[in-house]
Design a protein around this motif. Structure first.
Motif, PDB file in Angstrom:
ATOM      1  N   MET A   1      63.521  39.418  70.156  1.00  0.00           N
ATOM      2  CA  MET A   1      62.792  39.886  68.997  1.00  0.00           C
ATOM      3  C   MET A   1      61.342  40.160  69.420  1.00  0.00           C
ATOM      4  O   MET A   1      60.759  39.427  70.203  1.00  0.00           O
ATOM      5  CB  MET A   1      62.844  38.825  67.894  1.00  0.00           C
ATOM      6  N   PHE A   2      60.780  41.200  68.847  1.00  0.00           N
ATOM      7  CA  PHE A   2      59.410  41.625  69.105  1.00  0.00           C
ATOM      8  C   PHE A   2      58.489  40.881  68.141  1.00  0.00           C
ATOM      9  O   PHE A   2      58.717  40.870  66.937  1.00  0.00           O
ATOM     10  CB  PHE A   2      59.324  43.130  68.897  1.00  0.00           C
ATOM     11  N   LYS A   3      57.450  40.242  68.667  1.00  0.00           N
ATOM     12  CA  LYS A   3      56.500  39.472  67.856  1.00  0.00           C
ATOM     13  C   LYS A   3      55.205  40.269  67.736  1.00  0.00           C
ATOM     14  O   LYS A   3      54.618  40.659  68.740  1.00  0.00           O
ATOM     15  CB  LYS A   3      56.255  38.124  68.538  1.00  0.00           C
ATOM     16  N   ILE A   4      54.773  40.501  66.485  1.00  0.00           N
ATOM     17  CA  ILE A   4      53.513  41.202  66.223  1.00  0.00           C
ATOM     18  C   ILE A   4      52.569  40.221  65.544  1.00  0.00           C
ATOM     19  O   ILE A   4      52.868  39.699  64.471  1.00  0.00           O
ATOM     20  CB  ILE A   4      53.733  42.441  65.335  1.00  0.00           C
ATOM     21  N   ILE A   5      51.448  39.958  66.198  1.00  0.00           N
ATOM     22  CA  ILE A   5      50.461  38.991  65.706  1.00  0.00           C
ATOM     23  C   ILE A   5      49.289  39.757  65.102  1.00  0.00           C
ATOM     24  O   ILE A   5      48.660  40.564  65.782  1.00  0.00           O
ATOM     25  CB  ILE A   5      49.971  38.076  66.844  1.00  0.00           C
ATOM     26  N   LEU A   6      49.021  39.502  63.837  1.00  0.00           N
ATOM     27  CA  LEU A   6      47.897  40.136  63.148  1.00  0.00           C
ATOM     28  C   LEU A   6      46.686  39.213  63.236  1.00  0.00           C
ATOM     29  O   LEU A   6      46.724  38.087  62.749  1.00  0.00           O
ATOM     30  CB  LEU A   6      48.259  40.393  61.682  1.00  0.00           C
ATOM     31  N   GLN A   7      45.635  39.684  63.859  1.00  0.00           N
ATOM     32  CA  GLN A   7      44.444  38.856  64.026  1.00  0.00           C
ATOM     33  C   GLN A   7      43.675  38.746  62.710  1.00  0.00           C
ATOM     34  O   GLN A   7      43.472  39.733  62.013  1.00  0.00           O
ATOM     35  CB  GLN A   7      43.536  39.441  65.105  1.00  0.00           C
ATOM     36  N   ASP A   8      43.251  37.534  62.401  1.00  0.00           N
ATOM     37  CA  ASP A   8      42.393  37.285  61.247  1.00  0.00           C
ATOM     38  C   ASP A   8      40.999  36.998  61.806  1.00  0.00           C
ATOM     39  O   ASP A   8      40.790  35.966  62.436  1.00  0.00           O
ATOM     40  CB  ASP A   8      42.902  36.092  60.440  1.00  0.00           C
ATOM     41  N   PRO A   9      40.041  37.903  61.592  1.00  0.00           N
ATOM     42  CA  PRO A   9      38.723  37.768  62.225  1.00  0.00           C
ATOM     43  C   PRO A   9      37.776  36.782  61.538  1.00  0.00           C
ATOM     44  O   PRO A   9      36.707  36.484  62.073  1.00  0.00           O
ATOM     45  CB  PRO A   9      38.157  39.184  62.139  1.00  0.00           C
ATOM     46  N   ARG A  10      38.172  36.236  60.385  1.00  0.00           N
ATOM     47  CA  ARG A  10      37.265  35.369  59.624  1.00  0.00           C
ATOM     48  C   ARG A  10      37.025  34.037  60.322  1.00  0.00           C
ATOM     49  O   ARG A  10      37.937  33.445  60.899  1.00  0.00           O
ATOM     50  CB  ARG A  10      37.821  35.108  58.230  1.00  0.00           C
ATOM     51  N   PHE A  11      35.799  33.561  60.233  1.00  0.00           N
ATOM     52  CA  PHE A  11      35.431  32.246  60.734  1.00  0.00           C
ATOM     53  C   PHE A  11      35.470  31.270  59.567  1.00  0.00           C
ATOM     54  O   PHE A  11      35.034  31.588  58.464  1.00  0.00           O
ATOM     55  CB  PHE A  11      34.035  32.279  61.355  1.00  0.00           C
ATOM     56  N   LEU A  12      36.018  30.084  59.805  1.00  0.00           N
ATOM     57  CA  LEU A  12      36.179  29.094  58.752  1.00  0.00           C
ATOM     58  C   LEU A  12      34.993  28.154  58.674  1.00  0.00           C
ATOM     59  O   LEU A  12      34.518  27.640  59.696  1.00  0.00           O
ATOM     60  CB  LEU A  12      37.448  28.273  58.995  1.00  0.00           C
ATOM     61  N   THR A  13      34.534  27.914  57.460  1.00  0.00           N
ATOM     62  CA  THR A  13      33.483  26.947  57.208  1.00  0.00           C
ATOM     63  C   THR A  13      34.138  25.574  57.081  1.00  0.00           C
ATOM     64  O   THR A  13      35.203  25.470  56.482  1.00  0.00           O
ATOM     65  CB  THR A  13      32.760  27.309  55.897  1.00  0.00           C
ATOM     66  N   PRO A  14      33.624  24.539  57.588  1.00  0.00           N
ATOM     67  CA  PRO A  14      32.362  24.352  58.297  1.00  0.00           C
ATOM     68  C   PRO A  14      32.518  24.416  59.819  1.00  0.00           C
ATOM     69  O   PRO A  14      31.604  24.088  60.555  1.00  0.00           O
ATOM     70  CB  PRO A  14      31.961  22.938  57.874  1.00  0.00           C
ATOM     71  N   PHE A  15      33.673  24.859  60.313  1.00  0.00           N
ATOM     72  CA  PHE A  15      33.961  24.796  61.744  1.00  0.00           C
ATOM     73  C   PHE A  15      33.331  25.923  62.555  1.00  0.00           C
ATOM     74  O   PHE A  15      33.146  25.807  63.750  1.00  0.00           O
ATOM     75  CB  PHE A  15      35.474  24.800  61.975  1.00  0.00           C
ATOM     76  N   ASN A  16      33.046  27.051  61.900  1.00  0.00           N
ATOM     77  CA  ASN A  16      32.510  28.236  62.554  1.00  0.00           C
ATOM     78  C   ASN A  16      33.419  28.711  63.688  1.00  0.00           C
ATOM     79  O   ASN A  16      32.964  29.109  64.751  1.00  0.00           O
ATOM     80  CB  ASN A  16      31.076  28.011  63.051  1.00  0.00           C
ATOM     81  N   GLU A  17      34.718  28.644  63.428  1.00  0.00           N
ATOM     82  CA  GLU A  17      35.728  29.125  64.364  1.00  0.00           C
ATOM     83  C   GLU A  17      36.803  29.861  63.579  1.00  0.00           C
ATOM     84  O   GLU A  17      36.965  29.634  62.383  1.00  0.00           O
ATOM     85  CB  GLU A  17      36.404  27.957  65.097  1.00  0.00           C
ATOM     86  N   ARG A  18      37.533  30.703  64.279  1.00  0.00           N
ATOM     87  CA  ARG A  18      38.690  31.338  63.657  1.00  0.00           C
ATOM     88  C   ARG A  18      39.800  30.299  63.532  1.00  0.00           C
ATOM     89  O   ARG A  18      39.892  29.371  64.328  1.00  0.00           O
ATOM     90  CB  ARG A  18      39.152  32.518  64.501  1.00  0.00           C
ATOM     91  N   ALA A  19      40.660  30.457  62.533  1.00  0.00           N
ATOM     92  CA  ALA A  19      41.741  29.488  62.294  1.00  0.00           C
ATOM     93  C   ALA A  19      42.616  29.339  63.531  1.00  0.00           C
ATOM     94  O   ALA A  19      43.045  28.236  63.867  1.00  0.00           O
ATOM     95  CB  ALA A  19      42.586  29.926  61.103  1.00  0.00           C
ATOM     96  N   ARG A  20      42.886  30.416  64.236  1.00  0.00           N
ATOM     97  CA  ARG A  20      43.774  30.369  65.398  1.00  0.00           C
ATOM     98  C   ARG A  20      43.267  29.423  66.485  1.00  0.00           C
ATOM     99  O   ARG A  20      44.026  28.950  67.311  1.00  0.00           O
ATOM    100  CB  ARG A  20      43.989  31.772  65.971  1.00  0.00           C
ATOM    101  N   ASP A  21      41.958  29.155  66.495  1.00  0.00           N
ATOM    102  CA  ASP A  21      41.363  28.296  67.522  1.00  0.00           C
ATOM    103  C   ASP A  21      41.234  26.837  67.103  1.00  0.00           C
ATOM    104  O   ASP A  21      40.899  25.986  67.930  1.00  0.00           O
ATOM    105  CB  ASP A  21      39.987  28.843  67.925  1.00  0.00           C
ATOM    106  N   LEU A  22      41.488  26.550  65.828  1.00  0.00           N
ATOM    107  CA  LEU A  22      41.421  25.159  65.370  1.00  0.00           C
ATOM    108  C   LEU A  22      42.596  24.370  65.936  1.00  0.00           C
ATOM    109  O   LEU A  22      43.675  24.908  66.165  1.00  0.00           O
ATOM    110  CB  LEU A  22      41.423  25.096  63.847  1.00  0.00           C
ATOM    111  N   ARG A  23      42.378  23.082  66.136  1.00  0.00           N
ATOM    112  CA  ARG A  23      43.405  22.234  66.739  1.00  0.00           C
ATOM    113  C   ARG A  23      44.172  21.479  65.655  1.00  0.00           C
ATOM    114  O   ARG A  23      43.581  20.907  64.755  1.00  0.00           O
ATOM    115  CB  ARG A  23      42.768  21.271  67.728  1.00  0.00           C
ATOM    116  N   ILE A  24      45.494  21.498  65.797  1.00  0.00           N
ATOM    117  CA  ILE A  24      46.382  20.738  64.924  1.00  0.00           C
ATOM    118  C   ILE A  24      47.213  19.859  65.841  1.00  0.00           C
ATOM    119  O   ILE A  24      47.892  20.363  66.742  1.00  0.00           O
ATOM    120  CB  ILE A  24      47.277  21.663  64.084  1.00  0.00           C
ATOM    121  N   LEU A  25      47.147  18.543  65.621  1.00  0.00           N
ATOM    122  CA  LEU A  25      47.805  17.586  66.517  1.00  0.00           C
ATOM    123  C   LEU A  25      47.372  17.817  67.965  1.00  0.00           C
ATOM    124  O   LEU A  25      48.178  17.826  68.891  1.00  0.00           O
ATOM    125  CB  LEU A  25      49.323  17.663  66.370  1.00  0.00           C
ATOM    126  N   ASN A  26      46.078  18.072  68.130  1.00  0.00           N
ATOM    127  CA  ASN A  26      45.421  18.261  69.427  1.00  0.00           C
ATOM    128  C   ASN A  26      45.937  19.472  70.214  1.00  0.00           C
ATOM    129  O   ASN A  26      45.930  19.490  71.431  1.00  0.00           O
ATOM    130  CB  ASN A  26      45.496  16.999  70.286  1.00  0.00           C
TER     131      ASN A  26
END
Length: 138
Positions: A1-26
């Motif tokens: 299957m072909f995977k298409i990832i749509l980038q979300d450019p928004r930075f999240l407050t208060p982390f000042n990072e995109r959601a894709r870069d936040l850590r979940i369970l390290n």
């Protein structure tokens, strides 16, 4: 299957990072997504915000890079979507107390549709198309 990832450019407050870069369970969210989808996909493309999907008739999974999902959910979603043999979009019932109390307050990316909330996760059996039907997985 072909995977298409749509980038979300928004930075999240208060982390000042995109959601894709936040850590979940390290683990960064993007890595968690990749690991969960590895058994189902064989190639991928990342699309910047606003870019049109590539033209293909290949089976596709499309999702926004700010979504968290686990293997149990993806397995159930894909199994049911493939049974339907029609384009499907992940949806959640507005009546689901768990979704309403825990997931909905954490995001502004859900789209309200009647008594459902649509997430940016689609399955297309024959390439991207406009008529995806909502698919609720409890």
């Amino acid at each position: 299957m072909f995977k298409i990832i749509l980038q979300d450019p928004r930075f999240l407050t208060p982390f000042n990072e995109r959601a894709r870069d936040l850590r979940i369970l390290n683990k960064p969210l993007w890595l968690s997504q990749r690991d969960v989808l590895a058994p189902y996909t064989h190639r991928e493309i990342e699309l910047p915000f606003g870019v049109v999907y590539p033209q293909t008739v290949e089976e596709c999974l499309v999702y926004r890079d700010n979504l968290y999902f686990d293997s149990v959910y993806i397995d159930a979603f894909l199994r049911e979507a493939k049974k339907r043999r029609h384009a499907c979009r992940a949806a959640f019932s507005a009546d689901d107390p768990s979704f309403r109390e825990h997931a909905l307050p954490l995001s502004v990316s859900y789209t309200k549709h009647d008594d459902l909330y649509l997430a940016d996760l689609w399955y297309f059996p024959r390439g991207p198309q406009d008529d995806a039907e909502p698919l609720v997985i409890d």
